[in-house]
Design an enzyme around this catalytic site. Structure first.
Site, short mmCIF file in Angstrom:
data_model
loop_
_atom_site.label_atom_id
_atom_site.label_comp_id
_atom_site.label_asym_id
_atom_site.label_seq_id
_atom_site.Cartn_x
_atom_site.Cartn_y
_atom_site.Cartn_z
N GLU A 277 8.31 7.87 -6.04
CA GLU A 277 7.02 7.33 -5.65
C GLU A 277 7.25 6.07 -4.81
O GLU A 277 8.29 5.41 -4.93
CB GLU A 277 6.19 6.96 -6.87
CG GLU A 277 5.96 8.09 -7.85
CD GLU A 277 5.39 7.59 -9.16
OE1 GLU A 277 4.29 7.01 -9.16
OE2 GLU A 277 6.05 7.77 -10.20
N ASP B 271 7.19 8.01 12.16
CA ASP B 271 7.12 9.44 11.89
C ASP B 271 6.13 10.13 12.82
O ASP B 271 6.36 11.27 13.25
CB ASP B 271 6.73 9.68 10.44
CG ASP B 271 7.77 9.16 9.46
OD1 ASP B 271 8.96 9.21 9.80
OD2 ASP B 271 7.38 8.70 8.38
#
Length: 319
Positions: A94, A262
């Site tokens: 996470e 990204d």
């Protein structure tokens, strides 16, 4: 070589991203946060999501484990992203991003992820090779989980050579240094940011020209056929064996820098897969990154904004 428009992204260490905000972040105090947003994350996962947002249909190879792994797959399914899951031991990691509203600062906490063994590495390589689209594009993006060797990208390049696929690598730290220092089984394209380039060069690279010259030395040494250097708010530089280009970033309000890189890789890869020349793929990548910083928390680019910003990301040929 004929190139297909099929794209496989690879994420060895994906994450479930939690993002929230608080009035103030102080050590030793309970920080009361707003309701969190939850997104699938990790380099290749986000690249696949960006490609999907921009109209492509990628497949995301993602290593997943435990309860958080199931959550990750569910989130990707909700977004309509095709997934090739690879089961690993332990829990998918996470990460947490908290924006302090008072200052506008963003605090990011990233966990290490589960440890792999050699058998898992070999199994992953075998499954990736089986999933690689012939004459397509393969994007390896993000950090290696503990236990994965630093030369994974080189091993992958060697394994998929028979598939005539073009490998794009966006990595960091030891894995990046190894790729740059030992240019065997080189990827088609290698991306890094300015600070990583300066670390490899061993000196400051202050101007676009200096960055392009350093990228040219990497191409000449055979590190990759194409080198991309990300310059943050100044855009990106792309260098091939015959030319070099700079695309300036659009001047936009910045809400969050998470996901900009990204989004860049996703747009760049999709454009190349659709047949665009490298410089125009660069321009589309910079426009997508510019669009991504306009979204809050861990959100990626939006298609309409990325397309609308294209004209505000001028291309300049450097050589």
């Amino acid at each position: 070589m004929t190139i297909s428009n099929e794209i496989l992204t690879i994420t060895l260490n994906p994450t479930v991203d939690f993002s929230t905000s608080a009035k103030r972040v102080r050590a030793g105090h309970k920080v009361r946060c707003d309701a969190p947003l939850r997104d699938p994350g990790g380099g290749g996962v986000n690249v696949a999501r960006a490609i999907h947002i921009l109209g492509g249909d990628p497949c995301a190879f993602a290593a997943v484990g435990g309860h958080m792994g199931r959550i990750l797959l569910s989130l990707l399914e909700q977004e309509g992203v095709r997934v090739h899951p690879f089961e690993v031991h332990g829990e998918t990691r996470e990460s947490i991003a908290v924006i302090e509203r008072k200052s506008g600062k963003q605090y990011r906490f990233v966990m290490p992820g589960p440890r792999w063994d050699i058998a898992q590495v070999d199994d992953a390589l075998a499954q990736i090779c089986a999933a690689v689209p012939r004459a397509g594009y393969v994007v390896l993006s993000g950090s290696n989980p503990p236990g994965v060797p630093d030369d994974f990208a080189a091993r992958l390049s060697r394994k998929i050579a028979s598939r005539d696929a073009r490998l794009i690598v966006d990595t960091s730290t030891k894995a990046l240094r190894l790729l740059a220092s030992t240019p065997t089984d080189a990827p088609y394209l290698l991306r890094m940011d300015k600070s990583e380039a300066e670390e490899l060069a061993g000196k400051p690279l202050e101007t676009v020209t200096e960055l392009a010259e350093f990228a040219t030395t990497l191409v000449t040494r055979g590190v990759a056929q194409v080198i991309v250097l990300a310059l943050g708010p100044k855009g990106s530089v792309l260098v091939t064996q015959s030319e070099s280009w700079h695309a300036a970033a659009a001047e936009v309000p910045v809400l969050s820098k998470v996901g900009a890189g990204d989004s860049f890789v996703g747009a760049l890869t999709l454009a190349m897969a659709q047949g665009d020349a490298p410089q125009f793929a660069l321009q589309k990548g910079v426009a997508a990154a510019s669009a991504a910083v306009m979204t809050d928390a861990t959100r990626l680019c939006l298609r309409d904004e990325a397309e609308g910003l294209l004209a505000q990301c001028p291309l300049v040929q450097l050589g």
